[in-house]
Design a protein around this motif. Sequence first.
Motif, mmCIF file in Angstrom:
data_model
loop_
_atom_site.group_PDB
_atom_site.id
_atom_site.type_symbol
_atom_site.label_atom_id
_atom_site.label_comp_id
_atom_site.label_asym_id
_atom_site.label_seq_id
_atom_site.Cartn_x
_atom_site.Cartn_y
_atom_site.Cartn_z
ATOM 1 N N ARG B 70 0.845 -1.197 0.000
ATOM 2 C CA ARG B 70 0.000 0.000 0.000
ATOM 3 C C ARG B 70 0.883 1.250 0.000
ATOM 4 O O ARG B 70 0.646 2.202 -0.730
ATOM 5 C CB ARG B 70 -0.909 -0.008 1.243
ATOM 6 N N ARG B 71 1.940 1.223 0.790
ATOM 7 C CA ARG B 71 2.837 2.383 0.862
ATOM 8 C C ARG B 71 3.553 2.636 -0.468
ATOM 9 O O ARG B 71 3.660 3.776 -0.908
ATOM 10 C CB ARG B 71 3.914 2.148 1.934
ATOM 11 N N THR B 72 4.043 1.560 -1.082
ATOM 12 C CA THR B 72 4.775 1.756 -2.343
ATOM 13 C C THR B 72 3.844 2.312 -3.414
ATOM 14 O O THR B 72 4.253 3.132 -4.229
ATOM 15 C CB THR B 72 5.437 0.452 -2.852
ATOM 16 N N ALA B 73 2.574 1.872 -3.375
ATOM 17 C CA ALA B 73 1.595 2.399 -4.334
ATOM 18 C C ALA B 73 1.322 3.868 -4.037
ATOM 19 O O ALA B 73 1.291 4.704 -4.947
ATOM 20 C CB ALA B 73 0.299 1.601 -4.248
ATOM 21 N N LYS B 74 1.166 4.193 -2.777
ATOM 22 C CA LYS B 74 0.869 5.567 -2.379
ATOM 23 C C LYS B 74 2.004 6.503 -2.784
ATOM 24 O O LYS B 74 1.769 7.657 -3.157
ATOM 25 C CB LYS B 74 0.658 5.617 -0.853
ATOM 26 N N GLU B 75 3.218 5.995 -2.721
ATOM 27 C CA GLU B 75 4.381 6.814 -3.073
ATOM 28 C C GLU B 75 4.670 6.793 -4.582
ATOM 29 O O GLU B 75 5.640 7.388 -5.037
ATOM 30 C CB GLU B 75 5.625 6.340 -2.300
ATOM 31 N N GLY B 76 3.842 6.070 -5.329
ATOM 32 C CA GLY B 76 3.971 6.080 -6.790
ATOM 33 C C GLY B 76 5.132 5.281 -7.340
ATOM 34 O O GLY B 76 5.605 5.542 -8.450
ATOM 35 N N VAL B 77 5.613 4.299 -6.576
ATOM 36 C CA VAL B 77 6.714 3.460 -7.070
ATOM 37 C C VAL B 77 6.167 2.526 -8.155
ATOM 38 O O VAL B 77 5.193 1.807 -7.920
ATOM 39 C CB VAL B 77 7.352 2.643 -5.922
ATOM 40 N N GLY B 78 6.800 2.526 -9.313
ATOM 41 C CA GLY B 78 6.265 1.763 -10.444
ATOM 42 C C GLY B 78 6.690 0.310 -10.501
ATOM 43 O O GLY B 78 6.302 -0.403 -11.420
ATOM 44 N N LEU B 79 7.492 -0.126 -9.549
ATOM 45 C CA LEU B 79 7.997 -1.503 -9.595
ATOM 46 C C LEU B 79 7.157 -2.431 -8.730
ATOM 47 O O LEU B 79 6.533 -1.996 -7.758
ATOM 48 C CB LEU B 79 9.438 -1.551 -9.065
ATOM 49 N N PHE B 80 7.193 -3.730 -9.067
ATOM 50 C CA PHE B 80 6.508 -4.704 -8.216
ATOM 51 C C PHE B 80 7.271 -4.827 -6.892
ATOM 52 O O PHE B 80 8.477 -5.050 -6.894
ATOM 53 C CB PHE B 80 6.438 -6.080 -8.895
#
Lengths: 171, 98
Positions: B70-80
């Motif tokens: 959820r955090r990586t998505a919120k921060e806009g990280v494009g990697l899996f």
Amino acid sequence: VTLAADLLDQAFHLASFGKTKPKQASLRRAISTAYYSMFHLILDDAARYLVSNGNVTLRGAVLRTFEHNSVKKSADAISRIHRSPNEKHWLATHLNGAISTDLALVCGTLVDLKDQRDSADYDVLASFTRSNVTSTLSIVHHAETVWGRTRHTYNARVFLLTCAGLLRAPR
Amino acid sequence: VTYHLDPGVKAKIVAPPSKDVLGVIAEVHPNYEGDEVLVLTVILRDEIDLSQPSEALGKQLAKIVTELRRRTAKEGVGLFPAVRFVHRSDLPARRKTA
């Protein structure tokens, strides 16, 4: 008992081999076996959805048409849409509402597990620890339980159809 | 081209998501197929039993995985975001300060 459940039991068994220092071979086979457990769990549901009249021979033939990479790409697409719902994605038009946390967990686990399985089966330089393998197998166990309650949802069906290659990105 | 993880984004992602987590190491690595993946190594307290796989443990760890994704998505990280769990005692000495 399904093949998927038997394979996961076998993976647990492999991970527990060797009381103090487990062999890398056992840990690698545990990861690979857990991947096949999840792969067969998804494929079995997809085949039952596509061949619903109980024809075992036809269902078996359908099962053989699934490809590892297309199943991983489908799971990755669902996972990506869940992570970035505002980003444009061809599969999003087929979905009904937001992707549930349950389906995202199943798909994310499958993507991650395929990468781990590739390392376990082919990367001779990779090293595995029991704690790492145990945590992976535990998450797979949980993801398979979660799949049981999400498998009949609309978006799960879209995922299965994508795995089967029946829904594809427009050319 | 290697994906560059912004230090500010990294700091938000690696904050321990629960009291059982001592720290998180975030690194960009290629997977076996050569695609870049954000590998998040979660350092757990040694008291968390990782000797036997179980669904209860899976449920506990899946919560951490979900929160980190959820955090990586919120921060806009494009990697899996791939998530790995280790005990602190499993880490080489040079990495225990993460």
